[in-house]
Design a protein around this motif. Structure first.
Motif, PDB file in Angstrom:
ATOM      1  N   GLY A   1       3.567  13.111 -10.988  1.00 42.69           N
ATOM      2  CA  GLY A   1       4.409  14.112 -11.577  1.00 42.69           C
ATOM      3  C   GLY A   1       5.112  14.920 -10.270  1.00 42.69           C
ATOM      4  O   GLY A   1       5.880  15.808 -10.312  1.00 42.69           O
ATOM      5  N   GLU A   2       4.724  14.386  -9.006  1.00 46.22           N
ATOM      6  CA  GLU A   2       5.244  14.919  -7.615  1.00 46.22           C
ATOM      7  C   GLU A   2       6.934  14.863  -7.965  1.00 46.22           C
ATOM      8  O   GLU A   2       7.384  13.533  -8.089  1.00 46.22           O
ATOM      9  CB  GLU A   2       4.701  14.283  -6.592  1.00 46.22           C
ATOM     10  N   GLN A   3       7.500  15.858  -7.460  1.00 46.72           N
ATOM     11  CA  GLN A   3       8.975  15.814  -7.882  1.00 46.72           C
ATOM     12  C   GLN A   3       9.714  15.083  -6.789  1.00 46.72           C
ATOM     13  O   GLN A   3      10.822  14.512  -6.921  1.00 46.72           O
ATOM     14  CB  GLN A   3       9.629  17.262  -7.970  1.00 46.72           C
TER      15      GLN A   3
ATOM     16  N   LEU B   1       0.805  -1.039   0.054  1.00 49.36           N
ATOM     17  CA  LEU B   1      -0.046   0.244   0.048  1.00 49.36           C
ATOM     18  C   LEU B   1       0.812   1.111   0.005  1.00 49.36           C
ATOM     19  O   LEU B   1       0.679   2.182  -0.682  1.00 49.36           O
ATOM     20  CB  LEU B   1      -0.961   0.007   1.053  1.00 49.36           C
ATOM     21  N   GLN B   2       1.763   1.226   0.717  1.00 45.25           N
ATOM     22  CA  GLN B   2       2.798   2.560   0.997  1.00 45.25           C
ATOM     23  C   GLN B   2       3.420   2.821  -0.510  1.00 45.25           C
ATOM     24  O   GLN B   2       3.468   3.671  -0.882  1.00 45.25           O
ATOM     25  CB  GLN B   2       3.607   2.382   2.005  1.00 45.25           C
ATOM     26  N   ARG B   3       3.682   1.712  -1.180  1.00 47.86           N
ATOM     27  CA  ARG B   3       4.577   1.567  -2.526  1.00 47.86           C
ATOM     28  C   ARG B   3       3.462   2.244  -3.615  1.00 47.86           C
ATOM     29  O   ARG B   3       4.065   3.061  -4.192  1.00 47.86           O
ATOM     30  CB  ARG B   3       5.380   0.425  -2.898  1.00 47.86           C
ATOM     31  N   LEU B   4       2.274   1.641  -3.612  1.00 53.15           N
ATOM     32  CA  LEU B   4       1.305   1.971  -4.275  1.00 53.15           C
ATOM     33  C   LEU B   4       1.231   3.753  -4.167  1.00 53.15           C
ATOM     34  O   LEU B   4       1.364   4.280  -5.166  1.00 53.15           O
ATOM     35  CB  LEU B   4       0.218   1.192  -4.249  1.00 53.15           C
ATOM     36  N   LEU B   5       0.956   4.112  -3.155  1.00 54.41           N
ATOM     37  CA  LEU B   5       0.645   5.304  -3.089  1.00 54.41           C
ATOM     38  C   LEU B   5       1.797   6.585  -3.386  1.00 54.41           C
ATOM     39  O   LEU B   5       1.536   7.433  -3.871  1.00 54.41           O
ATOM     40  CB  LEU B   5       0.163   5.777  -1.441  1.00 54.41           C
ATOM     41  N   VAL B   6       3.015   6.095  -2.862  1.00 53.84           N
ATOM     42  CA  VAL B   6       4.178   6.559  -3.285  1.00 53.84           C
ATOM     43  C   VAL B   6       4.424   6.764  -4.810  1.00 53.84           C
ATOM     44  O   VAL B   6       4.626   7.913  -5.499  1.00 53.84           O
ATOM     45  CB  VAL B   6       5.356   6.302  -2.687  1.00 53.84           C
ATOM     46  N   LEU B   7       4.336   5.590  -5.409  1.00 52.17           N
ATOM     47  CA  LEU B   7       4.518   5.438  -6.772  1.00 52.17           C
ATOM     48  C   LEU B   7       3.562   6.227  -7.712  1.00 52.17           C
ATOM     49  O   LEU B   7       3.748   6.827  -8.790  1.00 52.17           O
ATOM     50  CB  LEU B   7       4.560   4.037  -7.356  1.00 52.17           C
ATOM     51  N   GLN B   8       2.190   6.214  -7.248  1.00 50.00           N
ATOM     52  CA  GLN B   8       1.309   6.931  -7.872  1.00 50.00           C
ATOM     53  C   GLN B   8       1.450   8.576  -7.886  1.00 50.00           C
ATOM     54  O   GLN B   8       1.130   9.189  -8.701  1.00 50.00           O
ATOM     55  CB  GLN B   8      -0.008   6.562  -7.193  1.00 50.00           C
ATOM     56  N   ARG B   9       1.896   9.023  -6.571  1.00 49.48           N
ATOM     57  CA  ARG B   9       2.311  10.592  -6.471  1.00 49.48           C
ATOM     58  C   ARG B   9       3.594  10.619  -7.528  1.00 49.48           C
ATOM     59  O   ARG B   9       3.538  11.631  -8.257  1.00 49.48           O
ATOM     60  CB  ARG B   9       2.972  10.890  -5.052  1.00 49.48           C
ATOM     61  N   ALA B  10       4.365   9.902  -7.495  1.00 52.00           N
ATOM     62  CA  ALA B  10       5.537  10.077  -8.624  1.00 52.00           C
ATOM     63  C   ALA B  10       4.982  10.113  -9.739  1.00 52.00           C
ATOM     64  O   ALA B  10       5.342  10.769 -10.952  1.00 52.00           O
ATOM     65  CB  ALA B  10       6.718   8.939  -8.452  1.00 52.00           C
ATOM     66  N   ARG B  11       4.093   8.804 -10.486  1.00 53.09           N
ATOM     67  CA  ARG B  11       3.451   8.989 -11.678  1.00 53.09           C
ATOM     68  C   ARG B  11       2.910  10.073 -11.845  1.00 53.09           C
ATOM     69  O   ARG B  11       2.813  10.600 -13.015  1.00 53.09           O
ATOM     70  CB  ARG B  11       2.505   7.886 -11.542  1.00 53.09           C
TER      71      ARG B  11
END
Length: 167
Positions: A124-126, A112-122
């Motif tokens: 465009g979060e820098q 879950l943590q990885r999903l949320l972080v990777l979605q934020r990166a996807r």
């Protein structure tokens, strides 16, 4: 059973506490057989008197909210507990209904943590947060759990002098 527990100086864990067996709980209270540290699981549809008994005898309440809802035990007692001055803990219950093993919990936290972080990166979060490591998630399941229970001096790490189960 409660008399034996009191003679042995151990706490009791009462599973399935609800309105249907509240008379038994009240009888144990009148007999002076409830003590601080006893644990009551579920606590659905209890009266104000039963909640006061649990609170006043120093009992702890553990709510298995997903199971209580899924299996129809009744409305989980979260609001009742808080309104009666009882701070509940949360627990698992029927593992065949809802997976509760430590590895499922750790994998769920990690993914879950990885999903949320990777979605934020996807999106465009820098500078998204770092991904959790396996070590961090293992710490969540061991030393952080021990700290939560006030047992970090006794268990939670593989340290000489501490209790440990190794899988």
């Amino acid at each position: 059973i409660f008399g034996f527990a009191r003679e042995a100086g151990v706490h009791t864990v009462c599973h399935g506490i609800a309105d249907r067996n509240e008379p038994n709980l009240m009888a144990l209270g009148r007999a002076g057989l409830l003590m601080p540290g006893d644990e009551y699981i579920h606590c659905t549809h209890l009266s104000d008197e039963a909640w006061a008994l649990i609170r006043d005898t120093g009992g702890h309440v553990s709510l298995s909210i997903p199971i209580e809802m899924t299996m129809g035990h009744g409305m989980p007692g979260i609001l009742d507990a808080l309104e009666h001055g009882v701070r509940p803990s949360l627990s698992s219950d029927v593992d065949v209904t809802m997976a509760q093993d430590s590895f499922t919990q750790m994998r769920s936290a990690l993914t879950l943590q990885r999903l949320l972080v990777l979605q934020r990166a996807r999106n465009g979060e820098q500078n998204p947060p770092p991904l959790l490591t396996c070590r961090e998630v293992l710490e969540f399941a061991t030393i952080e759990g021990a700290r939560c229970a006030g047992l970090e001096a006794k268990c939670g790490t593989l340290t000489p002098g501490k209790d440990a189960d190794i899988v």
